[in-house]
Scaffold this motif. Structure first.
Motif, PDB file in Angstrom:
ATOM      1  N   UNK A  30      -1.307  -6.069  13.787  1.00 33.94           N
ATOM      2  CA  UNK A  30      -0.694  -6.614  12.567  1.00 33.94           C
ATOM      3  C   UNK A  30       0.192  -5.601  11.854  1.00 33.94           C
ATOM      4  N   UNK A  31       0.030  -4.322  12.177  1.00 35.97           N
ATOM      5  CA  UNK A  31       0.879  -3.302  11.540  1.00 35.97           C
ATOM      6  C   UNK A  31       1.568  -2.410  12.571  1.00 35.97           C
ATOM      7  N   UNK A  32       1.837  -3.007  13.748  1.00 35.26           N
ATOM      8  CA  UNK A  32       2.523  -2.279  14.828  1.00 35.26           C
ATOM      9  C   UNK A  32       1.755  -1.032  15.264  1.00 35.26           C
ATOM     10  N   UNK A  33       0.417  -1.147  15.193  1.00 31.75           N
ATOM     11  CA  UNK A  33      -0.456  -0.041  15.610  1.00 31.75           C
ATOM     12  C   UNK A  33      -0.146   1.261  14.875  1.00 31.75           C
ATOM     13  N   UNK A  34       0.229   1.105  13.609  1.00 31.16           N
ATOM     14  CA  UNK A  34       0.549   2.275  12.795  1.00 31.16           C
ATOM     15  C   UNK A  34      -0.431   2.373  11.633  1.00 31.16           C
ATOM     16  N   UNK A  35      -1.345   3.318  11.712  1.00 28.06           N
ATOM     17  CA  UNK A  35      -2.298   3.518  10.628  1.00 28.06           C
ATOM     18  C   UNK A  35      -1.565   4.045   9.399  1.00 28.06           C
ATOM     19  N   UNK A  36      -2.031   3.638   8.232  1.00 27.19           N
ATOM     20  CA  UNK A  36      -1.356   4.086   7.010  1.00 27.19           C
ATOM     21  C   UNK A  36      -2.286   4.008   5.808  1.00 27.19           C
ATOM     22  N   UNK A  37      -1.890   4.721   4.773  1.00 29.72           N
ATOM     23  CA  UNK A  37      -2.617   4.702   3.507  1.00 29.72           C
ATOM     24  C   UNK A  37      -1.864   3.766   2.567  1.00 29.72           C
ATOM     25  N   UNK A  38      -2.570   2.774   2.031  1.00 36.72           N
ATOM     26  CA  UNK A  38      -1.933   1.812   1.128  1.00 36.72           C
ATOM     27  C   UNK A  38      -2.882   1.449  -0.005  1.00 36.72           C
ATOM     28  N   UNK A  39      -2.391   0.621  -0.903  1.00 28.06           N
ATOM     29  CA  UNK A  39      -3.185   0.198  -2.052  1.00 28.06           C
ATOM     30  C   UNK A  39      -4.310  -0.736  -1.612  1.00 28.06           C
ATOM     31  N   UNK A  40      -5.505  -0.530  -2.161  1.00 30.21           N
ATOM     32  CA  UNK A  40      -6.651  -1.378  -1.846  1.00 30.21           C
ATOM     33  C   UNK A  40      -6.408  -2.795  -2.367  1.00 30.21           C
ATOM     34  N   UNK A  41      -6.679  -3.792  -1.548  1.00 32.53           N
ATOM     35  CA  UNK A  41      -6.552  -5.189  -1.963  1.00 32.53           C
ATOM     36  C   UNK A  41      -7.921  -5.855  -1.924  1.00 32.53           C
TER      37      UNK A  41
END
Length: 251
Positions: A30-41
């Motif tokens: 769902x994110x092109x296999x790119x781990x990332x830090x984002x805002x908690x939802x």
């Protein structure tokens, strides 16, 4: 904006960004296999089957009984759990779906716009207990949510004073008469009770010895009158000065 330095899972998982709590999203399709830090939802919160769990993690979230969801307007909710919590627009009323395929506690949710709109929802009626009274169903009557009387308000609040109608545009004055909390015409209140019992909307008229509704007094020395007085004073001063000059020239 998120801090760019939150590039590792360890830092991100314990960090707070400028705009809220951070969440480490693992790489997936769902994110092109790119781990990332984002805002908690809300959807990121685990075990979100209860309101308390969702709120503890993120105050802007509630539960729909299964997962955490953002708190929103009543009409967006489809479960009793979410509806009972209330919406951004006010107290919500839940109506169970009667469809043959409907699951328990699923249905429609609407904004409560009167006491009677919660005739079938005790939670909503009780949430509005400052204005509404709940009577449960019995073998002879159906449940009902009605506007308070002085008697029902006294039972709920433990006081006999006053309460607002549904839209809070008017109020009912109550007082104890022979031990019973009774609807009272504020104009009949005693001097000692007039101001307080009327919710500070009536005052004692010493000339008539009656409790009467408060009225706005005209301010004789308001800005407009002061302007007029200043203008008159200026004109008078100018007139005196002109008289003095003419008198001097005639000497």
């Amino acid at each position: 904006m998120y801090f760019r330095c939150y590039s590792t899972q360890i830092i991100c998982s314990t960090a707070v960004g400028n705009d809220g709590l951070c969440f480490w999203e693992v790489g997936s399709t769902t994110n092109n296999n790119t781990a990332k830090c984002r805002l908690l939802s809300c959807a990121d919160i685990q075990n979100g089957t209860s309101i308390s769990v969702c709120q503890a993690a993120l105050p802007s979230c509630i539960s729909n009984g299964t997962v955490c969801i953002p708190k929103a307007k009543c009409s967006t909710y489809t479960t009793k759990t979410a509806c009972n919590f209330g919406g951004l627009d006010g107290i919500c009323v839940f109506t169970q779906s009667t469809s043959a395929q409907a699951v328990a506690d699923s249905g429609t949710c609407t904004l409560m716009n009167s006491c009677s709109s919660a005739n079938n929802d005790q939670n909503a009626c009780v949430a509005a207990q400052d204005r509404c009274s709940w009577s449960p169903a019995s073998s002879t009557i159906t449940s009902i949510c009605t506007n308070h009387t002085c008697g029902t308000y006294n039972q709920v609040s433990g006081t006999c004073s006053r309460f607002f109608n549904w839209d809070k545009q008017s109020q009912q004055i109550c007082s104890m008469i022979n031990g019973i909390c009774t609807a009272t015409d504020p104009s009949t209140l005693k001097q000692s009770d007039c101001f307080k019992f009327s919710g500070y909307t009536y005052t004692w008229n010493s000339s008539t010895n009656k409790c009467q509704v408060c009225t706005k007094k005209d301010q004789p020395n308001g800005p407009i009158n002061n302007t007029i007085n200043d203008t008159n004073n200026t004109n008078t001063a100018q007139g005196l000065l002109l008289t003095f000059i003419l008198g001097y020239l005639m000497i």
